[in-house]
Scaffold this motif. Structure first.
Motif, short mmCIF file in Angstrom:
data_model
loop_
_atom_site.label_atom_id
_atom_site.label_comp_id
_atom_site.label_asym_id
_atom_site.label_seq_id
_atom_site.Cartn_x
_atom_site.Cartn_y
_atom_site.Cartn_z
N TRP A 1 2.59 1.67 -3.53
CA TRP A 1 1.71 2.16 -4.58
C TRP A 1 1.37 3.64 -4.35
O TRP A 1 1.27 4.41 -5.30
N ARG A 2 1.22 4.05 -3.08
CA ARG A 2 0.93 5.46 -2.79
C ARG A 2 2.13 6.31 -3.20
O ARG A 2 1.98 7.38 -3.81
N ARG B 1 0.84 -1.21 0.00
CA ARG B 1 0.00 0.00 0.00
C ARG B 1 0.87 1.26 0.00
O ARG B 1 0.62 2.20 -0.75
N GLN B 2 1.91 1.28 0.85
CA GLN B 2 2.81 2.43 0.91
C GLN B 2 3.53 2.63 -0.42
O GLN B 2 3.69 3.75 -0.89
#
Length: 79
Positions: A63-64, A60-61
């Motif tokens: 892709w952000r 998640r981190q």
């Protein structure tokens, strides 16, 4: 004997299934590369090689962070 295939023969059912499986795996890998799904996996692999002393970003981190970079570096496709 003609028409008879030996078990384990590359022309037998097991050989055909193995080739089909290998082909499907390769198609899946190509699709993941094409759609960008494999980008995080490549990041983790490279990160573990070059920075074994700490954990990589979570998916998640990552892709952000990637989206943030894309947003800051907008290209119009010209000049």
């Amino acid at each position: 004997m003609p028409g008879r295939e030996r078990p384990g023969s590359p022309f037998g059912a097991a050989g055909r299934l193995a080739r089909l499986r290998a082909t499907l795996i390769r198609v899946r890998d190509l699709w993941r590369d094409f759609t960008g799904e494999s980008a995080y996996d490549r990041y983790v692999e490279r990160h573990r090689r070059t920075h074994p002393d700490h954990e990589p970003l979570s998916e998640r981190q990552w892709w952000r962070a990637r989206a943030d970079v894309d947003e800051r570096n907008v290209s119009t496709g010209c000049c």
